[in-house]
Design a protein around this motif. Structure first.
Motif, mmCIF file in Angstrom:
data_model
loop_
_atom_site.group_PDB
_atom_site.id
_atom_site.type_symbol
_atom_site.label_atom_id
_atom_site.label_comp_id
_atom_site.label_asym_id
_atom_site.label_seq_id
_atom_site.Cartn_x
_atom_site.Cartn_y
_atom_site.Cartn_z
ATOM 1 N N ALA A 58 27.261 -1.154 4.909
ATOM 2 C CA ALA A 58 26.225 -2.179 5.007
ATOM 3 C C ALA A 58 25.075 -1.714 5.901
ATOM 4 C CB ALA A 58 26.811 -3.470 5.574
ATOM 5 N N LYS A 59 23.859 -2.078 5.502
ATOM 6 C CA LYS A 59 22.693 -1.875 6.346
ATOM 7 C C LYS A 59 22.427 -3.177 7.094
ATOM 8 C CE LYS A 59 20.589 1.424 3.145
ATOM 9 N NZ LYS A 59 19.393 1.707 2.281
ATOM 10 N N MET A 60 21.934 -3.054 8.341
ATOM 11 C CA MET A 60 21.749 -4.253 9.165
ATOM 12 C C MET A 60 20.349 -4.291 9.775
ATOM 13 S SD MET A 60 25.506 -4.285 10.971
ATOM 14 C CE MET A 60 25.609 -2.491 11.038
ATOM 15 N N VAL A 61 19.784 -5.485 9.775
ATOM 16 C CA VAL A 61 18.477 -5.719 10.390
ATOM 17 C C VAL A 61 18.595 -6.936 11.298
ATOM 18 C CG1 VAL A 61 16.048 -6.297 10.000
ATOM 19 C CG2 VAL A 61 17.234 -4.796 8.384
ATOM 20 N N ILE A 62 18.117 -6.796 12.531
ATOM 21 C CA ILE A 62 18.035 -7.961 13.418
ATOM 22 C C ILE A 62 16.837 -8.802 12.979
ATOM 23 C CG2 ILE A 62 17.550 -8.756 15.762
ATOM 24 C CD1 ILE A 62 20.324 -7.663 15.519
ATOM 25 N N ILE A 63 17.056 -10.091 12.789
ATOM 26 C CA ILE A 63 15.977 -11.016 12.451
ATOM 27 C C ILE A 63 16.065 -12.165 13.449
ATOM 28 C CG2 ILE A 63 17.425 -11.969 10.614
ATOM 29 C CD1 ILE A 63 14.870 -12.740 9.144
ATOM 30 N N SER A 64 15.090 -12.232 14.344
ATOM 31 C CA SER A 64 15.218 -13.080 15.525
ATOM 32 C C SER A 64 13.952 -13.875 15.808
ATOM 33 C CB SER A 64 15.543 -12.200 16.746
ATOM 34 O OG SER A 64 15.514 -12.936 17.941
ATOM 35 N N ALA A 79 21.370 -2.712 26.489
ATOM 36 C CA ALA A 79 21.840 -3.094 27.824
ATOM 37 C C ALA A 79 23.149 -3.882 27.753
ATOM 38 C CB ALA A 79 20.768 -3.929 28.534
ATOM 39 N N LEU A 80 23.375 -4.554 26.628
ATOM 40 C CA LEU A 80 24.600 -5.337 26.459
ATOM 41 C C LEU A 80 25.738 -4.532 25.832
ATOM 42 C CD1 LEU A 80 23.121 -8.759 25.234
ATOM 43 C CD2 LEU A 80 24.077 -8.228 27.483
ATOM 44 N N GLY A 81 25.452 -3.250 25.534
ATOM 45 C CA GLY A 81 26.509 -2.380 25.027
ATOM 46 C C GLY A 81 26.557 -2.197 23.521
ATOM 47 N N PHE A 82 25.541 -2.686 22.809
ATOM 48 C CA PHE A 82 25.510 -2.528 21.357
ATOM 49 C C PHE A 82 24.939 -1.157 20.981
ATOM 50 C CE2 PHE A 82 25.564 -7.134 21.836
ATOM 51 C CZ PHE A 82 26.431 -7.535 20.826
ATOM 52 N N ASP A 83 25.446 -0.599 19.892
ATOM 53 C CA ASP A 83 24.942 0.659 19.355
ATOM 54 C C ASP A 83 23.778 0.348 18.422
ATOM 55 O OD1 ASP A 83 24.432 3.082 18.177
ATOM 56 O OD2 ASP A 83 26.466 3.390 17.385
ATOM 57 N N THR A 84 22.553 0.505 18.904
ATOM 58 C CA THR A 84 21.378 0.115 18.120
ATOM 59 C C THR A 84 21.085 1.085 16.976
ATOM 60 O OG1 THR A 84 19.929 1.224 19.719
ATOM 61 C CG2 THR A 84 20.312 -1.143 20.011
ATOM 62 N N SER A 85 21.752 2.245 16.956
ATOM 63 C CA SER A 85 21.559 3.173 15.839
ATOM 64 C C SER A 85 22.151 2.614 14.543
ATOM 65 C CB SER A 85 22.190 4.537 16.152
ATOM 66 O OG SER A 85 23.605 4.456 16.147
ATOM 67 N N LEU A 86 22.955 1.567 14.654
ATOM 68 C CA LEU A 86 23.557 0.957 13.476
ATOM 69 C C LEU A 86 22.556 0.107 12.688
ATOM 70 C CD1 LEU A 86 26.987 -0.225 14.966
ATOM 71 C CD2 LEU A 86 26.507 1.869 13.687
ATOM 72 N N PHE A 87 21.409 -0.208 13.314
ATOM 73 C CA PHE A 87 20.438 -1.100 12.689
ATOM 74 C C PHE A 87 19.289 -0.327 12.042
ATOM 75 C CE2 PHE A 87 22.355 -3.527 16.164
ATOM 76 C CZ PHE A 87 22.768 -4.673 15.483
ATOM 77 N N LEU A 88 18.812 -0.832 10.909
ATOM 78 C CA LEU A 88 17.600 -0.286 10.303
ATOM 79 C C LEU A 88 16.388 -0.576 11.175
ATOM 80 C CD1 LEU A 88 17.887 -1.240 6.513
ATOM 81 C CD2 LEU A 88 18.127 1.025 7.523
ATOM 82 N N GLY A 89 16.393 -1.730 11.828
ATOM 83 C CA GLY A 89 15.279 -2.140 12.667
ATOM 84 C C GLY A 89 15.435 -3.595 13.065
ATOM 85 N N ALA A 90 14.363 -4.142 13.633
ATOM 86 C CA ALA A 90 14.365 -5.536 14.066
ATOM 87 C C ALA A 90 13.035 -6.193 13.703
ATOM 88 C CB ALA A 90 14.593 -5.631 15.574
ATOM 89 N N ILE A 231 13.328 -7.988 4.412
ATOM 90 C CA ILE A 231 13.724 -7.476 3.097
ATOM 91 C C ILE A 231 12.887 -6.250 2.734
ATOM 92 C CG2 ILE A 231 13.750 -8.022 0.624
ATOM 93 C CD1 ILE A 231 14.349 -10.954 1.474
ATOM 94 N N ASP A 232 11.585 -6.333 3.030
ATOM 95 C CA ASP A 232 10.705 -5.182 2.758
ATOM 96 C C ASP A 232 11.105 -3.970 3.591
ATOM 97 O OD1 ASP A 232 9.308 -6.718 0.965
ATOM 98 O OD2 ASP A 232 7.606 -7.118 2.292
ATOM 99 N N MET A 233 11.503 -4.222 4.845
ATOM 100 C CA MET A 233 11.943 -3.123 5.706
ATOM 101 C C MET A 233 13.162 -2.420 5.105
ATOM 102 S SD MET A 233 13.392 -3.295 9.639
ATOM 103 C CE MET A 233 11.797 -3.517 10.430
ATOM 104 N N ALA A 234 14.065 -3.214 4.525
ATOM 105 C CA ALA A 234 15.292 -2.657 3.955
ATOM 106 C C ALA A 234 15.080 -2.077 2.562
ATOM 107 C CB ALA A 234 16.372 -3.729 3.909
ATOM 108 N N GLY A 235 13.973 -2.452 1.912
ATOM 109 C CA GLY A 235 13.683 -1.930 0.582
ATOM 110 C C GLY A 235 14.628 -2.429 -0.493
ATOM 111 N N VAL A 236 15.030 -3.705 -0.391
ATOM 112 C CA VAL A 236 15.958 -4.289 -1.358
ATOM 113 C C VAL A 236 15.409 -5.611 -1.887
ATOM 114 C CG1 VAL A 236 17.991 -3.208 -0.312
ATOM 115 C CG2 VAL A 236 17.247 -5.458 0.490
#
Length: 308
Positions: A58-64, A79-90, A231-236
Motif C-alpha cells: 500500500a502507498k500512504m499519504v498523510i491528509i491533515s 519526533a514521535l517515532g514514525f518512519d516517514t519514508s513509508l509515506f508518498l507525502g503529506a 489523489i493527484d500526488m499518488a497518481g491514482v
C-alpha cells in the motif's frame, strides 16, 4: 465515482489486516491526529501497523487539517517515532492555504488584499507567514482579511504573538464582522485530540464568524480539493483510495464528497460521543449509526483504532 454511501451498510473491523490483504486499495489517505497519534505520543500499534500496510504494497499519504506546512507534519511524525519514508507525502490544509496565498490563482484569493488580522498559536508556536508578502496588522480598520491559523494568540506586525483567551478573540471577530472582512481559515477542525482531552481549533472560530454574518473560506477537509490534491500526488483514481480518519464531519464526510471509501476510527474525537471508556473499546454499532446520521457522514468501515 462510487455510488452514494448507504448509512446502514458499514462493516465493523477489529483492525485493518483483512482489508489490507485484499489489496483492494492502492492508496491509503491517513489522518494523523486521532488516528496515528494524540499529539503527544503514537497510539498503540500505529507505528507497526504502518509498516505492515507498507509491506502489503500500500502507498500512504498523510491528509491533515493541520494549519502548518506539510514539511512540519513529517517533522512531527519523525519526533514521535514514525518512519516517514513509508509515506508518498503529506497534504495539509495549512499547505493548501500557503500555496493559495502565494500563487493567487483563484479569483477569491486574487481579490483578497495583503493586510491581515492573524490569529495563530501561542503554546504550539506561532505560524510563520514568511514569503507570502503579507502585512500583519492589529487594527481591524487596516485589515483586508482575517487569517486563522490557531486559536491562542493574535499575531503582531513584529512576527511575535500576543496570547489571548477565546473570549478576547471573539470580540475581535465581532469587530471584523461589522466591517464585513472575509476570513481565511487554515484549519477547519472544530476540535482535535490532545493526549486525553480535546482542544479548540480554528474551525470553531470560523463557525462563530459565520454566525456573526462573516464570510469564511474553508481550507482542507471536508472540502474535496484536499482529497483531489492527495489523489493527484499518488497518481491514482478515487476508486483506488481509502481515507482513514476519526472525524465524521471532516474525514468521513469529506471522503463521501470526494467519492472515496472510508474507515472511521472511533477512539478519536468522537470517543465521548460514543461513550467509550478506554482506547480500543468497540463502539456500539447502533450508536455509530445514529452519530453518522446526525453528521450526514457515512463510513464504509468502522474500527476501534488504527491497528493491524
Amino acid at each position: 465515482m462510487m455510488a452514494a454511501p448507504n448509512p446502514n451498510s458499514f462493516q465493523n473491523l477489529n483492525g485493518i489486516r483483512s482489508l489490507a490483504q485484499t489489496h483492494q486499495f492502492k492508496v491509503w489517505l491517513l489522518d494523523q491526529f486521532g488516528v496515528l497519534h494524540d499529539g503527544k505520543q503514537p497510539y498503540p500499534g500505529a507505528i507497526s501497523t504502518l509498516k505492515q500496510l507498507s509491506n502489503h504494497g500500500a502507498k500512504m499519504v498523510i491528509i491533515s487539517n493541520s494549519s502548518r506546512r506539510a514539511s512540519t507534519t513529517f517533522d512531527k511524525l519523525k519526533a514521535l517515532g514514525f518512519d516517514t519514508s513509508l509515506f508518498l507525502g503529506a497534504i495539509t490544509s495549512g499547505e493548501l492555504t500557503h500555496q493559495s496565498l502565494l500563487t493567487r490563482e483563484d479569483d477569491w484569493f486574487a481579490s483578497l488584499g495583503t493586510s491581515c488580522i492573524h490569529i495563530t498559536w501561542a503554546d504550539r508556536g506561532a505560524i510563520s507567514l514568511q514569503g507570502l508578502d503579507l502585512q500583519v496588522v492589529e487594527n481591524v480598520d487596516d485589515a483586508h482579511f482575517i487569517l486563522a491559523h490557531g486559536t491562542e494568540a493574535l499575531g503582531l506586525p513584529s512576527g511575535a504573538s500576543l496570547p489571548m483567551e477565546l473570549e478576547d478573540l471573539d470580540k475581535i471577530l465581532e469587530l471584523c464582522a461589522s466591517r464585513k472582512i472575509p476570513m481565511l481559515v487554515a484549519n477547519p477542525d472544530f476540535v482535535t485530540v490532545e493526549a486525553t482531552s480535546l482542544r479548540v481549533m480554528p474551525g470553531t472560530l470560523a463557525a462563530k464568524y459565520e454566525k456573526l454574518g462573516g464570510e469564511v473560506k474553508w481550507m482542507g477537509k471536508p472540502n474535496k480539493i484536499i482529497y483531489k490534491s492527495a489523489i493527484d500526488m499518488a497518481g491514482v483514481e478515487a476508486s483506488d483510495c481509502i481515507a482513514v480518519g476519526d472525524s465524521l464531519h471532516h474525514d468521513i464526510k469529506g471522503a463521501n464528497t470526494a467519492g472515496i471509501q472510508s474507515a472511521f476510527i472511533t477512539s478519536g474525537i468522537h470517543a465521548n460521543d460514543l461513550d467509550l471508556g478506554s482506547f480500543g473499546e468497540v463502539a456500539n454499532s447502533s450508536s455509530v449509526q445514529d452519530l453518522a446520521s446526525r453528521y450526514g457522514a457515512y463510513p464504509t468501515y468502522v474500527l476501534p483504532s488504527f491497528t493491524w
